[in-house]
Structures are given as structure tokens and as C-alpha cells.
Motif scaffolding. Sequence first.
Motif, PDB file in Angstrom:
ATOM      1  N   ASP A  54       0.828  -1.201   0.000  1.00  0.00           N
ATOM      2  CA  ASP A  54       0.000   0.000   0.000  1.00  0.00           C
ATOM      3  C   ASP A  54       0.869   1.260   0.000  1.00  0.00           C
ATOM      4  O   ASP A  54       0.487   2.283  -0.571  1.00  0.00           O
ATOM      5  CB  ASP A  54      -0.928   0.007   1.221  1.00  0.00           C
ATOM      6  CG  ASP A  54      -2.012  -1.059   1.126  1.00  0.00           C
ATOM      7  OD1 ASP A  54      -2.495  -1.310   0.009  1.00  0.00           O
ATOM      8  OD2 ASP A  54      -2.371  -1.643   2.159  1.00  0.00           O
ATOM      9  N   SER A  58       0.799   4.060  -3.003  1.00  0.00           N
ATOM     10  CA  SER A  58       0.566   5.486  -2.735  1.00  0.00           C
ATOM     11  C   SER A  58       1.632   6.331  -3.429  1.00  0.00           C
ATOM     12  O   SER A  58       1.319   7.357  -4.051  1.00  0.00           O
ATOM     13  CB  SER A  58       0.589   5.740  -1.224  1.00  0.00           C
ATOM     14  OG  SER A  58      -0.471   5.063  -0.576  1.00  0.00           O
ATOM     15  N   LYS A  61       0.941   6.846  -7.032  1.00  0.00           N
ATOM     16  CA  LYS A  61      -0.099   7.833  -7.341  1.00  0.00           C
ATOM     17  C   LYS A  61       0.454   9.253  -7.373  1.00  0.00           C
ATOM     18  O   LYS A  61      -0.050  10.110  -8.099  1.00  0.00           O
ATOM     19  CB  LYS A  61      -1.226   7.738  -6.304  1.00  0.00           C
ATOM     20  CG  LYS A  61      -2.039   6.456  -6.374  1.00  0.00           C
ATOM     21  CD  LYS A  61      -3.114   6.433  -5.300  1.00  0.00           C
ATOM     22  CE  LYS A  61      -3.910   5.140  -5.344  1.00  0.00           C
ATOM     23  NZ  LYS A  61      -4.937   5.089  -4.270  1.00  0.00           N
ATOM     24  N   TYR A  62       1.497   9.512  -6.593  1.00  0.00           N
ATOM     25  CA  TYR A  62       2.074  10.852  -6.543  1.00  0.00           C
ATOM     26  C   TYR A  62       2.965  11.161  -7.750  1.00  0.00           C
ATOM     27  O   TYR A  62       3.156  12.333  -8.091  1.00  0.00           O
ATOM     28  CB  TYR A  62       2.899  11.030  -5.264  1.00  0.00           C
ATOM     29  CG  TYR A  62       2.082  11.270  -4.014  1.00  0.00           C
ATOM     30  CD1 TYR A  62       1.339  12.437  -3.858  1.00  0.00           C
ATOM     31  CD2 TYR A  62       2.074  10.341  -2.974  1.00  0.00           C
ATOM     32  CE1 TYR A  62       0.610  12.669  -2.703  1.00  0.00           C
ATOM     33  CE2 TYR A  62       1.343  10.566  -1.817  1.00  0.00           C
ATOM     34  CZ  TYR A  62       0.613  11.735  -1.682  1.00  0.00           C
ATOM     35  OH  TYR A  62      -0.103  11.960  -0.545  1.00  0.00           O
ATOM     36  N   ILE A 267       0.860   4.713   6.046  1.00  0.00           N
ATOM     37  CA  ILE A 267      -0.252   4.595   5.107  1.00  0.00           C
ATOM     38  C   ILE A 267      -1.580   4.857   5.827  1.00  0.00           C
ATOM     39  O   ILE A 267      -1.677   4.729   7.052  1.00  0.00           O
ATOM     40  CB  ILE A 267      -0.276   3.197   4.449  1.00  0.00           C
ATOM     41  CG1 ILE A 267      -0.388   2.097   5.511  1.00  0.00           C
ATOM     42  CG2 ILE A 267       0.971   2.996   3.585  1.00  0.00           C
ATOM     43  CD1 ILE A 267      -0.532   0.699   4.940  1.00  0.00           C
ATOM     44  N   ASP A 288       4.798  11.034  -0.413  1.00  0.00           N
ATOM     45  CA  ASP A 288       4.598  12.192  -1.282  1.00  0.00           C
ATOM     46  C   ASP A 288       5.914  12.894  -1.583  1.00  0.00           C
ATOM     47  O   ASP A 288       6.216  13.214  -2.740  1.00  0.00           O
ATOM     48  CB  ASP A 288       3.596  13.166  -0.652  1.00  0.00           C
ATOM     49  CG  ASP A 288       3.997  13.617   0.761  1.00  0.00           C
ATOM     50  OD1 ASP A 288       4.835  12.948   1.397  1.00  0.00           O
ATOM     51  OD2 ASP A 288       3.450  14.644   1.220  1.00  0.00           O
ATOM     52  N   GLY A 347      -0.526  10.581   4.810  1.00  0.00           N
ATOM     53  CA  GLY A 347      -1.502   9.508   4.982  1.00  0.00           C
ATOM     54  C   GLY A 347      -2.914  10.012   5.210  1.00  0.00           C
ATOM     55  O   GLY A 347      -3.884   9.267   5.038  1.00  0.00           O
ATOM     56  N   ILE A 350      -3.797  11.502   0.991  1.00  0.00           N
ATOM     57  CA  ILE A 350      -3.854  10.683  -0.214  1.00  0.00           C
ATOM     58  C   ILE A 350      -5.292  10.307  -0.543  1.00  0.00           C
ATOM     59  O   ILE A 350      -6.067   9.910   0.314  1.00  0.00           O
ATOM     60  CB  ILE A 350      -2.992   9.401  -0.049  1.00  0.00           C
ATOM     61  CG1 ILE A 350      -2.890   8.639  -1.372  1.00  0.00           C
ATOM     62  CG2 ILE A 350      -3.525   8.507   1.043  1.00  0.00           C
ATOM     63  CD1 ILE A 350      -1.913   9.206  -2.323  1.00  0.00           C
TER      64      ILE A 350
END
Length: 352
Positions: A54, A58, A61-62, A267, A288, A347, A350
Motif C-alpha cells: 500500500d 501510494s 499515485k504521486y 499509510i 509524497d 496519509g 492521499i
Amino acid sequence: MNLKRRAVVGVAFAAALVTATAGCNSSEPASSGGSGTGNASAQIAVDLPRADSDFWNSYAKYIPQYAQESGINLMTPTNSQNDIAKLVANAQALTAQGAKAIVMAPQDTGAIASTLATLESKKIPVVSVDTRPDKGKVFMVVRADNRAYGQKACEFLGEKLGGKGKVVEFQGSLSSVNGRDRSEAFAECMKSKFPGITVFEEPTEWEGAKASAALQTRLAQHPDINGIYMQAGGVFLAPTLQLLKSKNLLVPPTDPKHIFIVSNDGIPQEFEAIRKGEIDATVSQPADLYAKYALFYAKAAVEGKTFTPGPTDHDSTIIDVGNGVLEDQLPAPLVTKDNVDDASLWGNQIGK
């Protein structure tokens, strides 16, 4: 992390691009070289290390978000699936497709040296995220202080257990500098500060199934275990909670049967578990900022800029780790029930 830093991080990121060319001042690491004009069309590649975590999902995605914000020509990311052979093959393919810089996160930090040497010979700079290769040249390592992870986990558990008890430690892969750093720091801290605590070290290769099986065995042998250190919540959290629930051990901190758990990652699932009282703390790895500054340094490398050790304008410090390699150590705060709702933590941002 704090709210003030979050409010200015976008400005700081843009400013870093300017100051990297302008020289240095007392609050920033020096940089030199390059005209600063760069090549806007230069392709920058990113290899994602795995899709079964996870945390790394994440991070993934950044990547496109910050690439777009900084005007980077991002190639379609590859994913090496925790397989060093796939990472090598991906690096070769990205090079053939015209990558001018590559961002990667090698999970086996000892086996990537020859690939790094090849990329260096082709003058393709590499930014290593979260992990630092044992050998080989990279332009910059973007990472947090992983020894501090182990230290913080040790001190948290030691204090919660009053210096006595039994702790299971899910070690990450010891072929990774991260696994070694966290494990060594945790062991040294426990030995020196909390000698009354017995630690069961369980190598897991960052695999949740191995962690769960090890915990199952240890609980059968030692039903009085009262602490767990998970070096990666992204892969260990779900199977650990599932096992504890099946044994009626997933109880609030006020219950004498509660097993105190500290994790690493930060997360959203860990934060929710902290709020529920299922786990007690985690060290928030900045997914991030890993993405933001990995891309920043990749772009800077293409533009011919260089950096020197010292404090940065984004609450971190660049250190010299030897062999001409620099590492930007980003902040990674401990999160407990007292600060789990801090809006500045990635966390809590996101997906919003």
C-alpha cells in the motif's frame, strides 16, 4: 512534518529549482554546474519497485501528479515487482527508449551495482528512492533516516512495555540497506536501553505471508508476547491484524491482552488502525516527498546541476554517504494517537 511546511512546500519546490542554479546560501546545500535552462523534452523514467504494498502504491499515485506540476516529460512508469532481474530489464528498455534519467527504488540493494555502472557509462543519471545501493554511483538518494526508524520503534515499545516483555520483530529483507538499518538500530537500542525485553527477530523478505507465519509460531511458543515491530506496514499490517483477530488478541490498549504494535510506513490503513486502537504507532515514510524530490533531482541531473551536503529548504539534510554519493534525508515523524489526525501527514491527504 507540520502544517506550516505543507503550506509552503509547493513554493519551496519551485524555489529549489532556481536556487540550484543561483548558487548557495546559509540555509541550502550548494549547487553548481549547468545553465539552468535544461531540456524540457528530456524524457525522465520511473521504475516502481512493487505493486503489493500500500505504501508503494501510494507513492505511484504521486508520481504523475508531481511530474505534471514540475513540467517533466514523464515516460510511462515500469514496475519491477520486487524482482531485481525485472528491474535490470526495465532499465535496459527505458534506456533504449531514450530515457535521460531514471528514478528507481531497488529492493535488493546489493544486486543493482552492474546496472548502475552501465547507466553511468551511458551518462544516464539515477535517483534512488527509499533505498541506497550498496555499490555503484547514483546522482542522489532520496530517503529518510532508516536507522531512526528502528530507534524510534525501540524507544516507543520499550517505554510502553516498561522495559520488560517479549517482542516479535518483522525484519525487512536483510539484502536491503533499509532492512539492515532498521534491524541494526532496533537491536542496538534494545540491547542498550531495554535489556529486559526479549526480541524475536523474524526475517521476512518484506513478505506478509512470512511475517504472519512467524507470528503464528511465536505466539504458540510464547503466548505472553506483548509487542510487535513491523518494519513495513504496507505489507505486514493486514495479515498481522487478521491473525491477531483470529486469536482474540486484537483488543484495545486498555485490555491487559493488548499487544503493543509499532510500524513503519504511514499509510492510511495504519492511521485507521491507530484510531481504532489496533496498533499504537507508525513512522510516517514520506511517500509524497519521495515522489516530489526524486523527480526534482532527476530533472536537476538532466539540467546539469550538482549539490553538496547541507540543510535544504524542505526540512531535510543532504549528507555524504561516501563514494561520491549524496543522500537527501527527508523527515519521517512518529505517528501515535496524539497526532494521527494531523492534516499535514500524507496519509491523511492521499485520495482526497
